[in-house]
Structures are given as C-alpha cells and as structure tokens.
Design a protein around this motif. Structure first.
Motif, mmCIF file in Angstrom:
data_model
loop_
_atom_site.group_PDB
_atom_site.id
_atom_site.type_symbol
_atom_site.label_atom_id
_atom_site.label_comp_id
_atom_site.label_asym_id
_atom_site.label_seq_id
_atom_site.Cartn_x
_atom_site.Cartn_y
_atom_site.Cartn_z
ATOM 1 N N GLY A 186 39.366 43.530 53.896
ATOM 2 C CA GLY A 186 40.070 42.290 53.652
ATOM 3 C C GLY A 186 39.704 42.021 52.366
ATOM 4 O O GLY A 186 40.526 41.550 51.509
ATOM 5 N N LYS A 187 38.292 41.813 52.053
ATOM 6 C CA LYS A 187 37.885 41.552 50.658
ATOM 7 C C LYS A 187 38.309 42.445 49.626
ATOM 8 O O LYS A 187 38.984 42.053 48.483
ATOM 9 C CB LYS A 187 36.509 41.551 50.691
ATOM 10 C CG LYS A 187 35.612 40.233 51.532
ATOM 11 C CD LYS A 187 34.160 40.392 51.400
ATOM 12 C CE LYS A 187 33.808 39.169 52.304
ATOM 13 N NZ LYS A 187 32.183 39.308 52.179
ATOM 14 N N ILE A 188 38.578 43.607 50.003
ATOM 15 C CA ILE A 188 38.877 44.590 48.785
ATOM 16 C C ILE A 188 40.232 44.440 48.775
ATOM 17 O O ILE A 188 40.881 44.581 47.562
ATOM 18 C CB ILE A 188 38.598 46.086 49.268
ATOM 19 C CG1 ILE A 188 37.104 46.222 49.246
ATOM 20 C CG2 ILE A 188 39.268 47.300 48.515
ATOM 21 C CD1 ILE A 188 36.835 47.470 50.126
ATOM 22 N N ALA A 189 41.194 44.290 49.825
ATOM 23 C CA ALA A 189 42.672 43.877 49.679
ATOM 24 C C ALA A 189 43.100 42.910 48.684
ATOM 25 O O ALA A 189 43.987 42.720 47.817
ATOM 26 C CB ALA A 189 43.041 43.814 51.178
ATOM 27 N N LYS A 190 42.039 41.671 48.660
ATOM 28 C CA LYS A 190 42.073 40.627 48.089
ATOM 29 C C LYS A 190 41.952 41.012 46.484
ATOM 30 O O LYS A 190 42.705 40.567 45.488
ATOM 31 C CB LYS A 190 41.229 39.427 48.479
ATOM 32 C CG LYS A 190 41.417 38.221 47.800
ATOM 33 C CD LYS A 190 40.580 37.213 48.147
ATOM 34 C CE LYS A 190 40.872 35.779 47.574
ATOM 35 N NZ LYS A 190 39.936 34.797 48.176
ATOM 36 N N VAL A 191 40.837 41.886 46.211
ATOM 37 C CA VAL A 191 40.579 42.437 44.938
ATOM 38 C C VAL A 191 41.884 43.106 44.231
ATOM 39 O O VAL A 191 42.010 43.120 43.094
ATOM 40 C CB VAL A 191 39.193 43.287 45.099
ATOM 41 C CG1 VAL A 191 39.249 44.117 43.612
ATOM 42 C CG2 VAL A 191 38.242 42.370 45.082
#
Length: 526
Positions: free
Chosen positions: A269-274
């Motif tokens: 999820g954090k990577i998707a935000k990046v």
C-alpha cells in the motif's frame, strides 16, 4: 425480482459492509459518492501463484470476492470486473514433490514459470499447465472472471509505463522495503528482478537504475557487469512491489487477502502511494484451522481439501460455511461438514419466508447471488447419515426405498439435492463413521426403558407420525429413572446407532420404520 437496493444500504451482512467501502472510493460533487471515472467498471482482483494447483484457499478467495462484487452491483447497479491474476512470471524456486520428471524440472530452477517445461507434457510450460487447471477450476464452479497472465502483461509492454515509475522512484521504494528486511537481505535486495540474458534466470541481485524512462538498468550477471532493458519482459518485480505495481497499472479497486499477508499489504500500500495511486479496498480474512487448531498448510497436508469436502458434502454447503464470519478463524475438517450441510438447507428454506432486509443477512442469499432455490428436502443430512449407518452396506436404491416409506413422493428427479446428499452420506459413512461405530450393551435402567420403548412401538401403526413417536421416546426418558433426558438419548444413540450423538429419535424411527427399529432394540437387548 425483488429490488434490494434500499435494504442493501443498511444491511449488516459483511459483503454489503465491504461494498459500501467502494461507494466512498470515488467522490463526485460536494464529496458525494460517485461511479468510477469515465464509467469504468469497479475492478476486483484475486491473485494466484501457479507453482501449484488450485486448492480450497483459491475457492475461498474467489468466492468471497465474488460475494462482495455482487453486493456492490446490488447497491449501485454499476458495472464490475473480476480479474483472476496469475503471477506466472515468478521464478521457479522449488520442484514440487507431486509431479513427474523431477530431474528435468530441477534443470529449470530460477527461470520464470512460463519458461519451465510442463512435466505432464500437455502444455507449452509448467505455468500454462497450472493456469489451465486454474481456469478449469474456476469454470467448474461457475465463477465470472477474466484470466490475466503476469508474463503476458510484462512481455506485451502493458506494465511498461508503471514500470518506468517504479524505476524512477526506486530509492523511495527501497526506503519503504529495506527497514523490513534482515541485514543480509538488505545487501542484495532490489525492487527490480532482471531476467538474465545469459541464463534466463530471474536474478536476485543489486540493480542500478541507469535511465528510468528508457528502462535501462545495470547489474552483475555471472561475473560480468551489464546494462539491460528492464521493460517489455526484461525484468519483473519483487512480489510486494509487483503487487503494488499491478494495483496501479490495472486500476484495482478491491482485493482481499489472508491475515498472514497483513504486513505485506501494508508495504504494498505504501509503494502504491509512492507510485501515485491508492491501495485497493479489501477485507483481511482469518485463516482456516485444522481440528487441532493449527493453521492449514498445503505443505503439511493438514486440514480438509476441496475435493474432500465435495466428497462428503455439497458445494453450496461449503460456500455457506466459507461465507460466515470471514474475520474469525474457523476449523475446517470432516467433523464440521454435516452441520454445515444441514444449516445450509435450513437457512435456504428460511430465506423464502423472510423480508428483503433479512434475506440480505441470510448467508444463502450470497451463496446463490440472490437466486435462492425454492425446493426443500424431506430429511436432514444428519438423519440421512444415521439411516446409512444402520443400513450398513446398502446401495443408493435401497436408501431411496427407505426414504419413500417416509416421504412417498421422494425420487431422485424430484429431489436432486437429496440424491447428491445420499452419495455424500454413503462416502462419509464409509470413510469417517463406519470405522468408529460401536454398539454397546444397555445397562441398568436402560434395559427396562428399551423394553418399554419396544412395547410402545409395537402398539403403533407403521405410518405413525414422527411427533407421536417422539412424544413416546420423551415420556419414557422422563419416567424411566434417568438422571436427565440427555442420558436417555445418549443411551439410544450408543446402543442402537453405535454413536455418542444422533438425530431426533422420533424422526429417525419414522424414517427407518417401526419394525426395523424394533429389530435394533432386540439386537441391543439380546
């Protein structure tokens, strides 16, 4: 057809609670819920690793996702899609023990699964074989889905634009992932896994980004530092990064996963935000446990397989069992099947008498997508199991003969569900009950109580009602000197049926027949 939209807005059934999350995913004027921009379908996804064959976990995830999808359609009337995504570009890490030609397969370790030959000799690759099994599996249960191959998406260039983003934001992704890894793994970790132009292996090596827009990376391959194009199938991504990239590239709105992937979901999820997008909504479900309370594992072979459930119970009863309380761990073993079967049919019969709001809270509504069969069966599965138990090695026709004594209109054509359950009951009895049956001799007050039961049954007509028989059984238990009724019923089960548990005796005697029951009593008293 009932319009459930208004009731669905308030329903506490978990598929509707999940579907309402998606109502808030896109906002229109003044923040009001809106359809997906451009009228695009709301996109649901389930993932599959094709290094093995589909199993009960696959069924569980696709079924539950489908239930949320149908709930969303009920709420909104908006279009949806479901993608069954196969991560078939993953590196082949371990040779399975249950396939032929293991030596041949060992020669292809570390290659993408789509580059590993099919040990069964039927398809162009091992992944193609297992993908075909997945599609056959999903089709078998009538799921509505679109199959998607990771290899096809990578090699066609469909993922290239999002891959360029991953390369451009490589350091931000490393900043997310490295703190989650051990020190040794940190040294070699890279979000990008290049495909070696020399060996075809999926490489786990440090990678330097040379030109993100052009897709050029640099890494060491077999002792030589090379530059390589990571686009259009030249590389794949580490799976947590791959998961996030896929969400972004495809525009996934909803994906559920097991509790064991909770931390992975956080990182992805954090990577998707990046990468400029938001994580899909989704349910984190609890895992199935075996009868010892241990997590079911394919490698351990504990718990219950899909084929085993379908041997002993119906597909609908499994769907019913899976539907309930997805956030609670549930045991999955043969002992839970009879109750699940009977509860399924009970809930199915109740659904037709319920108001729309109650129907939406009934598990069978979600099992059948709102199109719940109206027919019933004349006996419970538990009762059927006891009938098969006392009949021993009876065949299907003999069992139908007994059922017709109880329900004269009972035929396989009129009751196809019951015909299926007879086969399930025969298999369940043979494999699971028969080896444990033991009819003990009655003792103490049990002897006189059984003698009285025999005498009272002798005075009844052969077509006596189950309720009348039950009244007699109950009265004998109350007047027969037992400490409590439970002791009397337990004595009946143990002396007549050979089990510590059993059915409502009035119903069983009416089904099995008064004369046959008196023979059981005579054998017990002999």
């Amino acid at each position: 057809m009932t319009d459930y939209r208004e009731a669905a807005q308030q329903s506490k059934a978990w598929p509707f609670e999940e579907a309402r999350k998606l109502l808030k995913r896109y906002r229109g004027e003044r923040g009001a819920p809106a359809p997906k921009p451009g009228g695009e379908p709301m996109l649901f996804e389930t993932g599959y690793g094709p290094s093995g064959l589909p199993h009960i976990g696959t069924f569980n995830e696709v079924l539950r996702t489908t239930m949320v999808r149908r709930a969303y359609e009920t709420l909104t009337g908006n279009p949806t899609r479901l993608i069954a995504f196969s991560d078939d570009m993953d590196g082949f890490r371990k040779v399975p023990t249950n396939v032929p030609h293991q030596d041949m397969l060992a020669e292809h370790l570390h290659k993408p699964l789509t580059q590993v030959p099919d040990p069964f000799g039927k398809y162009e690759s091992f992944a193609a074989h297992n993908n075909a099994m997945l599609r056959e599996f999903l089709d078998r249960f009538g799921f509505d889905y679109e199959f998607m191959s990771s290899t096809q998406q990578y090699t066609s260039g469909a993922f290239d634009e999002t891959l360029k983003l991953v390369l451009a934001r490589n350091q931000q992704i490393l900043d997310i992932m490295l703190p989650t890894l051990g020190k040794e793994r940190q040294v070699t970790y890279s979000p990008i896994l290049p495909i070696s132009p020399k060996t075809g292996h999926v490489l786990q090596v440090p990678v330097e980004i040379v030109d993100a827009e052009a897709g050029i990376v640099r890494f060491e391959d077999d002792g030589e530092m090379i530059e390589h194009n990571a686009l259009t199938g030249g590389a794949k991504l580490q799976w947590k990064v791959d998961w996030a990239m896929r969400w972004v590239a495809l525009g996934v709105d909803y994906e559920m996963y097991g509790k064991d992937l909770t931390d992975s979901g956080v990182q992805s999820g954090k990577i998707a935000k990046v990468l400029g997008a938001r994580k899909p909504d989704g349910l984190i479900y609890e895992m199935f446990l075996d009868e010892k309370g241990e997590k079911i594992s394919k490698s351990k072979g504990n718990g219950l397989s899909l084929d085993e459930w379908l041997r002993y119970g119906s597909e609908n009863s499994l769907a019913f069992y899976i539907y309930r309380e997805p956030k609670s761990a549930k045991q999955l073993h043969m002992g839970v099947i009879p109750k699940a079967v009977d509860e399924y049919f009970q809930f199915r019969a109740n659904w037709h008498e319920q108001t729309p709001d109650k129907q939406l809270g009934n598990a069978v509504h979600h099992v059948h997508g709102g199109d719940v069969p109206s027919d019933t069966i004349p006996v419970t599965f538990g009762l059927l199991l006891n009938l098969v138990g006392v009949m021993g090695d009876a065949d299907r026709e003999q069992i139908w003969g007994y059922l017709r004594q109880y329900a004269p209109d009972a035929t396989p054509e009129k009751y196809p569900d019951l015909d299926e359950l007879i086969g399930n009951a025969m298999a369940y009895h043979k494999d699971f009950i028969a080896p444990t049956l033991y009819r003990r001799k009655p003792a103490g007050v049990e002897v006189a109580a059984l003698e009285r039961l025999d005498s009272e049954l002798a005075a009844l007509p052969n077509d006596a009602a189950a309720e009348d028989i039950q009244t007699i059984v109950y009265t004998i238990g109350k007047e027969g000197g037992f400490d409590n009724l439970r002791d009397w019923f337990k004595a009946l089960y143990e002396t007549l049926l050979g089990s510590s548990q059993g059915p409502r005796m009035g119903s069983f005697i009416a089904l099995y027949g008064i004369d046959n029951t008196r023979k059981l009593i005579a054998e017990a008293l002999a």
